[in-house]
Design a protein around this motif. Structure first.
Motif, PDB file in Angstrom:
ATOM      1  N   SER A 105      43.343  72.950  87.296  1.00  0.00           N
ATOM      2  CA  SER A 105      43.688  71.672  87.923  1.00  0.00           C
ATOM      3  C   SER A 105      44.715  71.834  89.035  1.00  0.00           C
ATOM      4  N   LEU A 108      43.931  71.608  92.688  1.00  0.00           N
ATOM      5  CA  LEU A 108      43.852  70.271  93.276  1.00  0.00           C
ATOM      6  C   LEU A 108      45.219  69.752  93.714  1.00  0.00           C
ATOM      7  N   SER A 251      46.035  64.463  88.854  1.00  0.00           N
ATOM      8  CA  SER A 251      45.441  65.265  89.933  1.00  0.00           C
ATOM      9  C   SER A 251      43.937  65.387  89.795  1.00  0.00           C
ATOM     10  N   ARG A 254      41.124  63.999  92.213  1.00  0.00           N
ATOM     11  CA  ARG A 254      40.575  64.647  93.413  1.00  0.00           C
ATOM     12  C   ARG A 254      39.183  65.233  93.178  1.00  0.00           C
TER      13      ARG A 254
END
Length: 304
Positions: A105, A108, A251, A254
Motif C-alpha cells: 500500500s 500508493l 491510501s 488510489r
C-alpha cells in the motif's frame, strides 16, 4: 605453482621509478631516501625472479620483465585506490547498496516520492526494492536479507529492531458500489455488522489485522470474514465482485476500480501507523539518509 604475493609498497616504488627512470627523483617523489628505494626494488625483483631495471651509469631503463609488469602494477594500484574510495563512500553512506522492504500500500503513498528524492541525492547508491507484508519484513530484517523495512503497525516492543513513524492515516470503508451504504458519504462502523468481510490474512500482518478487527469489536460486533487476500488490490477486486466489504488504510482509495466505493468512517479517530524499521545493532550507514529523505518528502502524510 604458488604465485608470490607482491607488497603494494614495492609495486608503488616500482611504478614511480618506472615513470621517473631516476632513483634520486623517484626517492624524492616517494618521500624516502634512495637506499630504502633500492631495497624495495631489489626485494620485488627477488620475488619476480628477474631484474626489472637495467642500471647503467647515469641511465636507468626498464627490462622486458619490467615492461611486462608495469601495466599490471598500475592496474593493481588503481584498483586499490578505487576500492578505498568506494569503501569510504559506502562507510559514509554516500554509496553502496540499500535493500528496502515495503508494504504494497505504500506504493500508493510515500514510496514513489521517497525513492525519487533519495535517488536524486545519492545516485551512486544501488536500491534493491522488495514488496512484502509486515511479518515477512520483520523476519527479513532479522535474517539480514533487507536493511530497512517500511511496514504497517509495527510491534509495540522489539529488542532487536528500531522503529520510526513514517506516517499515520485514517481507515476507510471499502464497499461495492451496489451496497446500500455506498450512497452515504460517511459510514458508521456498526453499520457494517451484517456484511461479510474481505481482509488480509492475519498471518501476514497480525497488528494491522487486529487493528481492523478491533474497530469492529469496538463498534459492538465481530467481523464475519468470509474471504482473505494477501494484497489490497485483490481485496478491492473481491469487494467489487460483491463478496464482501472491508476496512482499509485510506491510501487504498488510489486503487481505481469502477465497482468499488471508498467512504470515510465514523468515528474517524482510528488511524493506522506506518513505520520504518531497521536493526538496532550494526545498521546500514545509508539508513539515516533514507530517513532524511522521508522527512523532506512532500508526499508524506502527517507523522505521529
Amino acid at each position: 605453482m604458488e604465485r608470490p604475493e607482491l607488497p603494494l609498497a614495492q609495486l608503488h616504488a616500482f611504478v614511480v621509478l618506472a615513470e621517473e627512470l631516476h632513483f634520486g627523483r623517484a626517492a624524492t617523489h616517494l618521500g624516502i631516501a634512495q637506499p630504502p628505494l633500492s631495497q624495495q626494488i631489489r626485494r620485488l625483483e627477488t620475488k619476480v625472479g628477474h631484474a626489472l631495471f637495467s642500471r647503467e651509469p647515469g641511465r636507468v631503463t626498464l627490462t622486458s620483465a619490467g615492461r611486462e609488469l608495469l601495466p599490471a602494477a598500475r592496474q593493481a594500484l588503481t584498483g586499490l585506490a578505487d576500492g578505498l574510495a568506494a569503501a569510504r563512500e559506502a562507510g559514509s553512506g554516500r554509496a553502496g547498496r540499500l535493500r528496502i522492504g515495503f508494504a504494497a500500500s505504500l506504493a500508493l503513498t510515500v514510496l514513489p516520492g521517497l525513492l525519487r528524492t533519495f535517488r536524486e541525492r545519492f545516485p551512486a547508491v544501488r536500491l534493491d526494492i522488495q514488496e512484502m507484508t509486515t511479518t515477512p519484513q520483520l523476519a527479513a530484517l532479522r535474517e539480514r536479507t533487507i536493511d530497512i523495512g517500511l511496514l504497517r503497525e509495527p510491534p509495540a516492543h522489539d529488542t532487536d529492531l528500531a522503529f520510526e513513524t513514517v506516517l499515520t492515516e485514517p481507515f476507510v470503508a471499502v464497499l461495492p458500489t451496489t451496497h446500500p451504504l455506498a450512497a452515504q458519504r460517511v459510514v458508521r462502523v456498526e453499520q457494517l455488522a451484517d456484511s461479510p468481510f474481505v481482509l488480509l490474512p492475519r498471518a501476514v500482518g497480525p497488528p494491522l489485522y487486529d487493528r481492523i478487527t478491533s474497530l469492529c469489536t469496538g463498534a459492538g460486533f465481530t467481523p464475519r470474514v468470509t474471504q482473505h487476500a494477501v494484497e489490497w488490490q485483490t481485496v478491492c477486486a473481491l469487494v467489487e465482485t460483491g463478496l464482501g466489504v472491508s476496512l482499509a488504510p485510506a491510501s487504498i482509495r488510489r486503487i481505481r476500480l469502477k465497482g468499488v466505493a471508498f467512504r470515510r468512517i465514523a468515528p474517524d479517530t482510528a488511524r493506522t501507523r506506518v513505520a520504518a524499521a531497521w536493526r538496532e545493532k550494526d545498521p546500514s550507514p545509508l539508513i539515516p539518509h533514507l530517513l532524511a529523505a522521508l522527512d523532506h518528502d512532500p508526499s508524506d502524510g502527517p507523522r505521529g
